[in-house]
Design a protein around this motif. Structure first.
Motif, mmCIF file in Angstrom:
data_model
loop_
_atom_site.group_PDB
_atom_site.id
_atom_site.type_symbol
_atom_site.label_atom_id
_atom_site.label_comp_id
_atom_site.label_asym_id
_atom_site.label_seq_id
_atom_site.Cartn_x
_atom_site.Cartn_y
_atom_site.Cartn_z
ATOM 1 N N GLU A 32 0.814 -1.218 0.000
ATOM 2 C CA GLU A 32 0.000 0.000 0.000
ATOM 3 C C GLU A 32 0.849 1.271 0.000
ATOM 4 O O GLU A 32 0.313 2.374 0.042
ATOM 5 N N TRP A 89 -6.300 -1.263 5.217
ATOM 6 C CA TRP A 89 -7.378 -0.595 4.475
ATOM 7 C C TRP A 89 -7.255 0.925 4.579
ATOM 8 O O TRP A 89 -7.530 1.655 3.621
ATOM 9 N N TRP A 90 -6.822 1.406 5.729
ATOM 10 C CA TRP A 90 -6.736 2.839 6.002
ATOM 11 C C TRP A 90 -5.555 3.503 5.291
ATOM 12 O O TRP A 90 -5.593 4.701 5.006
ATOM 13 N N TYR A 217 -8.040 -9.673 3.256
ATOM 14 C CA TYR A 217 -9.214 -9.404 4.089
ATOM 15 C C TYR A 217 -10.052 -10.660 4.278
ATOM 16 O O TYR A 217 -10.624 -10.887 5.353
#
Length: 255
Positions: A32, A89-90, A217
Motif C-alpha cells: 500500500e 485498508w486505512w 481481508y
C-alpha cells in the motif's frame, strides 16, 4: 503419553487465527506504499518493550496454572488481527504525496505495541508451562521438543496464509467488456494456465486487472472465525492440561 500428544495437537492448531495478521500484514502495508525502512524503524521502539514484557508477564505465569494467561490473551490478539486489517485498508485513505502522516505511524506503533503484549503473554505462558511439566531427568531434551512443537504451531499457519493470499483474491477486467480476469501472480505461482490466459486476453483487449476483493481481508475474517472457534471449543481443553498430574508428563522407564 496421552497428555503430551494432546498438548502437541492443541498447540499446533492454536495459532491458526493469527496467521494472516502475523505473516501478511507487513507485506500488505508495503504494497500500500508504506516504505520498508519506515516499518523497520517502527520496530525500534518495540525492543525495550520486548525486554520488559517477559519480566512483567512472568509474575502471572509463575504459578501452577500458567496457561490461564495464554487463554486470557488469545481473544485480544485475535481482535488485533482485525485492527491490522483496518490499518492496511486505512493506508491508501491517508496517503498523500509526501508519504503518510505522523498520526498514521503513531497508530501503527500503538497497534504493534498492543500486539507484542498479547504475543508475549501467550509465548511466556507456554514457555512457563513447558518448563513446569518437563521431566527433570531429560529436562533439556523434553523442553526442546515441546518448544519446537510450539514454534512449529506458529510457522506452518503463516506459510499457508502466505500461500493462500493470491488464490483468495478476486479481480475483474476493467475497461474490456466480456472479459474476466484471473490473478496473474496466483496463475504464475500455481501454474493455473486458464488464469494466465484470462489475464492475457484482458490486457490484449485494452483492459486491466483490478482487485475487487483482496485475499488478505478474506483471510483475516476466516482466521478470526477459526481463532475464536479454537478459543471456545479447544481452549478449555488446553487449560485442563494443567490439571494433569506430574506422572502424565514423565517418561516411562524400563529397568
Amino acid at each position: 503419553m496421552p497428555a503430551v500428544l494432546t498438548f502437541c495437537l492443541l498447540i499446533l492448531t492454536s495459532k491458526v487465527g493469527f496467521s494472516a495478521a502475523d505473516a501478511v500484514t507487513g507485506l500488505k502495508l508495503v504494497e500500500e506504499g508504506v516504505p520498508k525502512e519506515h516499518l523497520a524503524l517502527l520496530a525500534v521502539p518495540m525492543v525495550p518493550l520486548q525486554i520488559i514484557l517477559p519480566l512483567i508477564i512472568s509474575k502471572y505465569t509463575a504459578g501452577p496454572q500458567p496457561l490461564n494467561t495464554f487463554y486470557k490473551a488469545m481473544p485480544f490478539r485475535l481482535l488485533l488481527g482485525l485492527e491490522f486489517a483496518f490499518l492496511v485498508w486505512w493506508a491508501p485513505k491517508v496517503k498523500h504525496e509526501g508519504g503518510f502522516p505522523m498520526y498514521y505511524y503513531a497508530v501503527v506503533v500503538l497497534s504493534y505495541a498492543l500486539h507484542q503484549i498479547t504475543l508475549y503473554s501467550m509465548y511466556v505462558a507456554v514457555m512457563a508451562f513447558n518448563a513446569k511439566v518437563s521431566d527433570p531427568l531429560i529436562g533439556g531434551t523434553y523442553m526442546t521438543l515441546l518448544n519446537t512443537v510450539s514454534n512449529l504451531g506458529g510457522n506452518w499457519p503463516s506459510t499457508v496464509a502466505l500461500w493462500l493470499v493470491d488464490p483468495l483474491t478476486v479481480k475483474e477486467c476493467a475497461g474490456a467488456q466480456g472479459h474476466s480476469c484471473g490473478t496473474a501472480a496466483a496463475a504464475e505461482r500455481f501454474l493455473m494456465h486458464q488464469a494466465v490466459l484470462l489475464f492475457q486476453l484482458c490486457t490484449k483487449a485494452g483492459g486491466s486487472c483490478v482487485t475487487t476483493l483482496d485475499g488478505y481481508y478474506v483471510e483475516s475474517v476466516i482466521c478470526l472465525i477459526l481463532g475464536f472457534g479454537w478459543w471456545f471449543f479447544l481452549g478449555p481443553r488446553f487449560k485442563k492440561l494443567q490439571d494433569e498430574g506430574q506422572s502424565s508428563w514423565k517418561c516411562k522407564r524400563s529397568n
